[in-house]
Scaffold this motif. Structure first.
Motif, mmCIF file in Angstrom:
data_model
loop_
_atom_site.group_PDB
_atom_site.id
_atom_site.type_symbol
_atom_site.label_atom_id
_atom_site.label_comp_id
_atom_site.label_asym_id
_atom_site.label_seq_id
_atom_site.Cartn_x
_atom_site.Cartn_y
_atom_site.Cartn_z
ATOM 1 N N ARG A 41 18.674 35.685 -5.333
ATOM 2 C CA ARG A 41 18.976 34.261 -5.492
ATOM 3 C C ARG A 41 20.417 34.041 -5.938
ATOM 4 O O ARG A 41 21.059 33.073 -5.505
ATOM 5 N N HIS A 46 17.263 33.283 -0.411
ATOM 6 C CA HIS A 46 16.063 32.524 -0.790
ATOM 7 C C HIS A 46 14.877 33.458 -0.908
ATOM 8 O O HIS A 46 14.715 34.380 -0.097
ATOM 9 N N TRP A 47 14.071 33.228 -1.925
ATOM 10 C CA TRP A 47 12.834 33.989 -2.097
ATOM 11 C C TRP A 47 11.733 33.033 -2.519
ATOM 12 O O TRP A 47 11.838 32.360 -3.537
ATOM 13 N N SER A 48 10.674 32.989 -1.729
ATOM 14 C CA SER A 48 9.589 32.045 -1.963
ATOM 15 C C SER A 48 8.883 32.319 -3.286
ATOM 16 O O SER A 48 8.568 33.468 -3.610
#
Length: 336
Positions: A41, A46-48
């Motif tokens: 990040r 992006h990381w859910s």
């Protein structure tokens, strides 16, 4: 393991078992996962949050299976052991696959790690390890061997076999679900109908073991009952039958839930490359035209309609010419 008293409302919440090695490994893995998420990040990636929650859920399930009262009473009640079994071979692996640690390691680990992960997931060994041709027989062998042989009795008398059993459950379940659930980075993509079919196929060993345990009149692991202080609990056969019912109904039920999840993923994806039709068409194109490189070298067209008889014939002849080192004949050459 002997002398375990009957569970009570007050003893169950406090019946926790220490497992130092698995605990340390899970803690280190969780710290590493969190660090990679932060690094990704900060670099703009992006990381859910859903993937992170799945990782946390997997760790919670493992703690319940290894350290809670389930772990203690799984040594004296066959039906409790079966619950632990399902947590280790189905629930925890499914959450781990959904958490996508391989993709996170590649995206958040830096350039060298990205290169290393790409080499691994692109290797023939990795493709074999994640192929249903291996994972389905492995899953079946683990299920059948650990329940319909003398393994359970030996496991109760040798703790190293108990530990090996849990590792086998986790590894075989994780490898089985890797290409079937979600979109973890593994270097291959199976068509969604095939995923559903494989999940349906793996219900077979669950049903076989469950029905066998319910119907047999022979106690396969008398050590379960021998470990209960004052002989509390169900009879050995009743305990074994209950374990079989849990394996059959809960095991097949969990597989059906996963099949529904994959079905929703197929509908939501809208990606034709993941459907069965293009996959079969790709196999037919490969058999007719050979490798794309060969087809291109022979003057082929990647978008060629192989259902066009003349185009397919020209491409096939060009492939044969390329295989024998002959120059390809132009498709529109005049015939003598």
């Amino acid at each position: 393991m002997t002398g375990i008293p009957a569970p009570t409302w007050s003893s169950v919440p406090t019946s926790w078992t220490a497992t130092p090695i698995p605990g340390v490994l899970m803690a280190l893995a969780t710290i590493g996962y969190a660090v990679l998420v932060v690094r990704l990040r900060r670099s703009g990636g992006h990381w859910s949050i859903w993937r992170t929650l799945c990782w946390v859920a997997a760790m919670v399930v493992l703690v319940l299976a290894l350290n809670s009262a389930l772990a203690r009473y799984s040594m004296v009640l066959f039906w409790v052991h079966m619950i632990v079994h399902l947590l280790m071979i189905m629930v925890a692996p499914a959450f781990l696959v959904a958490a996508q640690p391989i993709r996170l390691l590649r995206d958040g680990g830096g350039a060298r790690m990205r290169s290393a992960v790409d080499r691994v997931v692109g290797s023939k060994v990795w493709r074999y390890l994640t192929s249903p041709a291996l994972t389905v027989p492995l899953y079946t062998a683990v299920i059948v061997t650990t329940h319909l042989t003398g393994f359970q009795q030996a496991m109760l008398q040798n703790m190293w076999l108990h530990d090996l059993e849990l590792v086998l459950y986790l590894v075989s379940g994780y490898l089985l679900f890797l290409p079937l659930i979600g979109d973890e980075l593994i270097g291959r993509t199976l068509a969604y109908p095939l995923r559903i079919g494989v999940l349906g196929l793996t219900m077979g060993p669950d049903t076989l073991v469950g029905v066998t345990l319910m119907m047999t009149d022979k106690v396969l692991a008398p050590a379960f009952a021998e470990g209960r202080m004052m002989g509390w609990g169900p009879s050995p056969l009743s305990d074994q039958s209950a374990a079989g019912a849990i394996m059959w109904f809960a095991g097949d039920g969990l597989m059906m839930v996963l099949m529904v999840v994959v079905g929703f993923q197929m509908i939501r994806s809208g990606n034709g490359m993941h459907s069965l039709g293009p996959w079969l068409d790709g196999i037919r194109r490969q058999a007719t035209l050979g490798d794309t490189a060969v087809g291109d070298a022979a003057g082929g067209d990647a978008d060629m309609d192989i259902d066009d008889e003349q185009s397919a014939l020209d491409a096939y002849n060009a492939r044969l010419a390329a295989m024998h080192g002959l120059p390809p004949k132009p498709r529109d050459a005049e015939r003598d």
